[in-house]
Design an enzyme around this catalytic site. Structure first.
Site, PDB file in Angstrom:
ATOM      1  N   HIS A 101     -47.650 -15.700 -12.071  1.00 53.06           N
ATOM      2  CA  HIS A 101     -47.558 -14.887 -10.858  1.00 53.06           C
ATOM      3  C   HIS A 101     -48.005 -15.657  -9.665  1.00 53.06           C
ATOM      4  CE1 HIS A 101     -51.954 -13.830 -11.354  1.00 53.06           C
ATOM      5  NE2 HIS A 101     -51.966 -13.523 -10.125  1.00 53.06           N
ATOM      6  N   HIS A 123     -52.469 -21.460 -13.175  1.00 57.00           N
ATOM      7  CA  HIS A 123     -52.471 -21.026 -11.740  1.00 57.00           C
ATOM      8  C   HIS A 123     -52.906 -22.259 -10.856  1.00 57.00           C
ATOM      9  CE1 HIS A 123     -51.732 -17.264 -13.320  1.00 57.00           C
ATOM     10  NE2 HIS A 123     -52.962 -16.771 -13.024  1.00 57.00           N
TER      11      HIS A 123
HETATM   12  C1  BG6 Z   1     -54.810 -13.782 -13.940  1.00 57.61           C
HETATM   13  C2  BG6 Z   1     -56.220 -13.794 -14.583  1.00 57.61           C
HETATM   14  O1  BG6 Z   1     -53.987 -14.279 -14.499  1.00 57.61           O
HETATM   15  O2  BG6 Z   1     -55.082 -13.767 -12.574  1.00 57.61           O
HETATM   16  C3  BG6 Z   1     -57.105 -12.915 -13.955  1.00 57.61           C
HETATM   17  O3  BG6 Z   1     -56.062 -13.489 -16.065  1.00 57.61           O
HETATM   18  C4  BG6 Z   1     -57.376 -13.402 -12.433  1.00 57.61           C
HETATM   19  O4  BG6 Z   1     -58.493 -13.442 -14.625  1.00 57.61           O
HETATM   20  C5  BG6 Z   1     -55.715 -13.134 -12.063  1.00 57.61           C
HETATM   21  O5  BG6 Z   1     -58.278 -12.358 -12.151  1.00 57.61           O
HETATM   22  C6  BG6 Z   1     -56.094 -13.585 -10.312  1.00 57.61           C
HETATM   23  O6  BG6 Z   1     -55.001 -13.255  -9.839  1.00 57.61           O
HETATM   24  P1  BG6 Z   1     -54.936 -13.177  -8.129  1.00 57.61           P
HETATM   25  O7  BG6 Z   1     -53.240 -13.015  -7.748  1.00 57.61           O
HETATM   26  O8  BG6 Z   1     -55.708 -11.920  -7.921  1.00 57.61           O
HETATM   27  O9  BG6 Z   1     -55.532 -14.338  -7.767  1.00 57.61           O
END
Ligand code: BG6
Length: 517
Positions: free
Chosen positions: A209, A271
């Site tokens: 994402h 990420h």
């Molecule tokens: C998810 C993780 O993929 O991303 C979570 O599993 C994390 O642990 C989250 O909190 C963070 O996403 P964002 O978009 O809030 O930075």
């Protein structure tokens, strides 16, 4: 003799131009009418994340109205039961126009129970339901299978879809897979084999994402649409690069998942690595999915193997976040006593290619840090010599580009100016750009990624070789992890995280903007 009459010029051939592709309200081509099958449709991911995003796309007219969402799961339910579940989920997600929700839910949502009964098993029943829905809605066989499933369920479902002939269709057919993509290199390779056993790589959309976030997508525009930035983006001009994904939340109610993953698998392998590749990659030859992803893979292949001493693991203890006392990881519900799961990772790495050789990249992520903040900080080299007089009023810090990925999306460039007055005095100031000022609130990355799936654009999805290269980088650390150091909730991680930066003469840039900027 009269001059011969020149032959009449051939009449121009008129090529009829194709009718313009209808555009969606947010720009880009309108996707084809389709069937959107969600496997795991009664689960949390569908109800909390996916459903609101699909609803927004329909409500904004970004997808053709005859498209249908077919939820599928093991839980026995009929269409009406599923529609009631989804109506409740959309209300819980803050959708206040009950009539619009009701209208969409009843016209566009259907459900298929994936029981073990029936000749040929659940996927054969699914296939015949798909065929009858497509006939009813006059759809031409364009299908998405979204696997909103726990990782362990994915291989069996993929095989089931393949065996039931559902990986091919009269139109296009795409499968969306959520992370985790394996938990090490070997399991990621097995998962890729299973996926490739049923689907071609061009049909597979591995969703991260972070790649849907506007600010993450903007990294390439910032770099490659601004020549002055790109010409400084190299070992000659850059002192170091820091990528931080700090979260103030703890593990919440996800200990069951998190205990087996930890921050390295949950955040760094995917990420942070994705952000790293976008920051470090070369310009692609063309703006095509494979050209972009080829460059990202090259970054991972150029990364120096990580050593244990370059990596720090931490785990949060009781502490205070924004004035609230919060418990330590070990006291969170579902965490095993004595757990060694890391909730914090900091590491330094080097990308040994012509652009970056010798420039340290520092990556850091943690739960229960002081505030949510995801940013990339690029510090440029200080001027080689300075002829300004040194005095107490003289300060000169290296120029720095801070790209705020979230929240307060935008970027700022810090640079030196002369303080007005007769003496030469310098001061650091910042020039800022905030997305919110220019464009208002940014939409959720999920919606953008779903539209990309529907349009068949895999640029912002992770290719099989990217997943495997990332695991190659982190596997040695996961099989020989460093000790897990404690840090108090509400701090920037254990003191050792300073060490890996300071021992090579750098420091983390966590400072607030200077007064007056
Ligand atoms: C998810 C993780 O993929 O991303 C979570 O599993 C994390 O642990 C989250 O909190 C963070 O996403 P964002 O978009 O809030 O930075």
């Amino acid at each position: 003799m009269p001059a011969p009459t020149p032959p009449a010029p051939p009449s121009p051939v008129r090529l009829s131009s194709p009718p313009p592709t209808p555009a969606t309200p947010s720009g880009g081509a309108m996707p084809d009418p389709h069937l959107f099958v969600v496997l795991g449709a009664t689960g949390d991911l569908m109800q909390r994340k996916l459903l609101p995003s699909i609803y927004h796309l329909h409500a904004r007219g970004e997808v053709p109205p005859q498209s249908v969402v077919l939820g599928a799961a093991r839980k026995p339910m009929d269409d009406a039961g599923f529609q009631a579940l989804c109506t409740g989920a959309l209300a819980a997600a803050g959708e206040s126009d009950a009539a619009a929700v009701q209208n969409w839910v009843s016209s566009s949502l259907r459900y298929q129970t994936l029981g073990d009964d029936g000749p040929g098993g659940p996927y054969v029943s699914l296939a015949s339901r798909i065929a009858s829905l497509e006939q009813e809605r006059r759809l031409t066989g364009n299908r998405v299978f979204y696997l909103a499933l726990p990782a362990e369920a994915v291989p069996k479902v993929v095989q089931g879809l393949g065996q039931a002939g559902l990986s091919k269709s009269p139109g296009w057919c795409r499968v969306v897979v959520e992370k985790p993509f394996g938990r090490d290199l070997a399991s990621a390779q097995r998962l890729n084999q299973v996926l490739h056993g049923a689907f071609d790589e061009s049909q597979i959309f591995r969703i991260d994402h972070y790649l849907g976030k506007e600010t993450v997508q903007n990294l390439l525009v910032l770099r490659f649409a601004n020549a002055f930035i790109e010409s400084d983006w190299n070992r000659e001009e850059v002192e170091d690069v820091q990528i931080t994904v700090a979260e103030s939340l703890g593990v919440e109610d996800r200990a069951g998942y998190y205990e087996t993953e930890g921050a390295m698998r949950d955040m760094v392998q995917n990420h942070l690595t994705q952000v790293l590749t976008l920051v470090a990659m070369e310009p692609p030859a063309t703006w095509t999915a494979d050209a972009v992803r080829n460059e990202k893979v090259k970054v991972l292949r150029s990364a120096h193997p990580l050593r244990s001493e370059d990596v720090v693991f931490g785990q949060y203890q009781e502490g205070s976040v924004r004035g609230q006392t919060v418990s330590g990881y070990q006291s969170e519900p579902g965490v095993k006593p004595g757990s060694r799961t890391e909730t914090f990772v900091a590491l330094r790495m080097e990308i040994s290619n012509w652009r970056w050789h010798g420039v340290p990249f520092f990556l850091r992520t943690g739960k229960r840090m002081p505030a949510k903040s995801t940013r990339v900080v690029v510090t440029f080299r200080a001027p080689p010599v300075s002829f300004f007089p040194r005095s107490t009023d003289y300060q000169m810090s290296p120029d720095r580009l801070t790209i705020m990925l979230q929240p307060d999306e935008g970027f700022e460039l810090s640079f030196e100016i002369k303080v007005p007055g007769r003496a030469i005095r310098t001061q650091t100031h910042r020039m800022r750009f905030h997305y919110a000022d220019a464009f208002g609130t940014l939409s959720d990355g999920y919606e953008a990624l779903l539209l990309d799936v529907l349009r068949g654009d895999p640029t912002h999805f992770v290719r099989a070789d990217e997943v495997e290269e990332a695991w190659k980088l982190f596997d040695p650390i996961l099989s020989n992890p460093p000790p897990v150091r404690p840090y108090a909730a509400g701090t920037l991680g254990p003191p050792e995280a300073q060490r890996i930066v300071e021992e090579i003469g750098h420091r983390w840039h966590d400072d607030e903007p200077p007064a007056g900027s």
